[in-house]
Scaffold this motif. Structure first.
Motif, PDB file in Angstrom:
ATOM      1  N   UNK A  21      -6.617   2.546   6.429  1.00 37.15           N
ATOM      2  CA  UNK A  21      -7.593   3.556   6.646  1.00 37.15           C
ATOM      3  C   UNK A  21      -7.131   4.419   6.334  1.00 37.15           C
ATOM      4  N   UNK A  22      -5.829   4.448   7.037  1.00 40.20           N
ATOM      5  CA  UNK A  22      -5.323   6.171   7.520  1.00 40.20           C
ATOM      6  C   UNK A  22      -4.603   6.676   6.240  1.00 40.20           C
ATOM      7  N   UNK A  23      -4.239   6.001   5.699  1.00 42.14           N
ATOM      8  CA  UNK A  23      -3.840   6.196   4.211  1.00 42.14           C
ATOM      9  C   UNK A  23      -3.569   6.556   2.730  1.00 42.14           C
ATOM     10  N   UNK A  62       1.000  -1.341  -0.478  1.00 43.55           N
ATOM     11  CA  UNK A  62       0.291  -0.002   0.644  1.00 43.55           C
ATOM     12  C   UNK A  62       0.387   1.302   0.077  1.00 43.55           C
ATOM     13  N   UNK A  63       1.834   1.257   0.668  1.00 48.79           N
ATOM     14  CA  UNK A  63       2.413   2.779   1.272  1.00 48.79           C
ATOM     15  C   UNK A  63       3.551   2.295  -0.744  1.00 48.79           C
ATOM     16  N   UNK A  64       3.741   1.690  -1.240  1.00 51.60           N
ATOM     17  CA  UNK A  64       3.983   2.087  -2.050  1.00 51.60           C
ATOM     18  C   UNK A  64       3.450   1.860  -3.860  1.00 51.60           C
ATOM     19  N   UNK A  65       2.102   1.367  -3.680  1.00 47.87           N
ATOM     20  CA  UNK A  65       1.507   1.955  -4.333  1.00 47.87           C
ATOM     21  C   UNK A  65       0.319   3.287  -4.612  1.00 47.87           C
ATOM     22  N   UNK A  66       0.579   3.809  -3.316  1.00 49.94           N
ATOM     23  CA  UNK A  66       0.279   5.268  -2.676  1.00 49.94           C
ATOM     24  C   UNK A  66       1.137   5.841  -3.827  1.00 49.94           C
ATOM     25  N   UNK A  67       2.939   6.063  -2.860  1.00 51.00           N
ATOM     26  CA  UNK A  67       3.284   6.686  -3.646  1.00 51.00           C
ATOM     27  C   UNK A  67       3.455   6.590  -5.335  1.00 51.00           C
ATOM     28  N   UNK A  68       2.746   5.429  -6.377  1.00 50.04           N
ATOM     29  CA  UNK A  68       2.828   4.924  -7.236  1.00 50.04           C
ATOM     30  C   UNK A  68       1.844   5.795  -8.537  1.00 50.04           C
ATOM     31  N   UNK A 109      11.812   3.718   5.690  1.00 49.23           N
ATOM     32  CA  UNK A 109      11.902   3.802   6.951  1.00 49.23           C
ATOM     33  C   UNK A 109      10.904   3.281   7.553  1.00 49.23           C
ATOM     34  N   UNK A 110      11.719   2.746   9.172  1.00 48.15           N
ATOM     35  CA  UNK A 110      10.852   2.068  10.009  1.00 48.15           C
ATOM     36  C   UNK A 110      10.860   2.751  11.262  1.00 48.15           C
ATOM     37  N   UNK A 111       9.746   2.949  12.283  1.00 44.46           N
ATOM     38  CA  UNK A 111       7.932   2.632  10.918  1.00 44.46           C
ATOM     39  C   UNK A 111       8.468   3.082   9.845  1.00 44.46           C
ATOM     40  N   UNK A 112       7.188   2.352   8.917  1.00 46.00           N
ATOM     41  CA  UNK A 112       7.087   3.036   7.587  1.00 46.00           C
ATOM     42  C   UNK A 112       6.224   3.665   7.582  1.00 46.00           C
ATOM     43  N   UNK A 113       6.591   4.502   6.833  1.00 50.61           N
ATOM     44  CA  UNK A 113       5.659   6.066   6.786  1.00 50.61           C
ATOM     45  C   UNK A 113       5.597   6.558   5.534  1.00 50.61           C
TER      46      UNK A 113
END
Length: 300
Positions: free
Chosen positions: A71-73, A39-45, A296-300
């Motif tokens: 849901x927070x992203x 989800x992190x990578x998809x939102x960045x894309x 990063x960790x935690x992932x943001x």
């Protein structure tokens, strides 16, 4: 209507994973899950919505864990994969309790997919490079669909056999075929073997391999419904186990109707969870990524 939807197949039973939900296995240094990275990578894309396909019996657990994080992203929605949700013969399989495979899972969320969308597994890591290439295709279609693909040798498990979509490509960079191949394993002699349609096959380690990372337009849902109906109409009422995968449906459409699927190779590193023993390798890989500054960790 959303610009691009990420559809996540998350209804699997995890039968080779000790019966646990693979999706909830903490893998990142701060307890991140594989789906957190996707989800992190998809939102960045550039993806702006996520649709999870889940089982109804895990709804509360899934939403309170994975759902609350995602849901927070990004806008998040849920669809249930039910054995009774079919395009035809709805009551013709009274003994059937097992879902019908990933093609039927995707069919279950057809009402939500009204624009370009991607499909991924929830228990695979695909990399930012893969999501960026997928996003670029969905913003500018150069074929009916796309498959972001990996090399077979990079998708095997050290701990047992796996199922993979083995692809052949033509000179134009399109898929000529996709064959859902089962029980793929590298033997002690170094040879990779698997079964397709019940027959043994020797496989090239550099074979183009689908890891269920697809990109489609909304019109694919009509094709999927037709393919699922054809599959169901050829089954006996006492059928308990037959499944139709997305790879099966796409492969048949390529061969019979000239459906154009762009092959998109990625330099990103795939890994996933098939067996419990895959966990430690996944944790080490993610720790290495954090140490190198990829995440990063935690992932943001």
């Amino acid at each position: 209507m959303y610009n691009m939807t990420l559809t996540v197949l998350a209804a699997g039973m995890g039968s080779r994973f000790g019966g646990r939900l693979k999706q909830l296995e903490p893998l990142g240094p701060s307890g991140e899950l594989l789906i957190d990275y996707s989800v992190h990578d998809a939102v960045r894309a550039g993806f702006d919505r996520v649709v999870f396909i889940i089982r109804e019996d895990i709804e509360e657990l899934f939403k309170s864990t994975i759902g609350s994080r995602v849901e927070r992203l990004v806008k998040t929605e849920y669809v249930f994969q039910s054995p009774e949700r079919l395009p035809c013969r709805v009551r013709d399989f009274p003994s059937r309790t097992k879902p019908w495979g990933t093609a039927q899972a995707l069919y279950c969320c057809g009402e939500l997919l009204d624009g370009p969308f991607a499909v991924i597994n929830s228990d695979d890591f695909y990399s930012l490079d893969a999501f960026v290439k997928l996003s670029e295709f969905l913003k500018n279609f150069t074929a009916d669909a796309c498959s972001v693909d990996f090399l077979l040798k990079n998708t095997l498990s050290e701990y047992g056999s796996v199922n993979r979509g083995i692809c052949k490509t033509d000179s134009g960079g399109f898929l000529a075929s996709v064959e859902e191949t089962k029980q793929i394993l590298r033997g002690a002699d170094g040879v990779i073997r698997g079964k397709y349609d019940g027959y043994d096959r020797i496989l090239d380690e550099d074979s183009v391999t689908s890891m269920s990372m697809w990109g489609f337009g909304a019109d694919f849902m009509n094709i999927l419904e037709r393919r699922l109906a054809d599959f169901l109409n050829n089954l006996q009422p006492d059928e308990l186990k037959s499944e139709l995968t997305i790879a099966d449906a796409v492969g048949k459409e390529i061969v019979s109707r000239g459906f154009k699927v762009r092959d998109i190779p990625t330099e990103g590193k795939w890994f996933g969870l098939t067996y419990e023993s895959d966990v430690e390798k996944a944790r080490k890989t993610l720790s290495d990524y954090v140490a190198r500054g990829v995440y990063a960790s935690p992932l943001n």
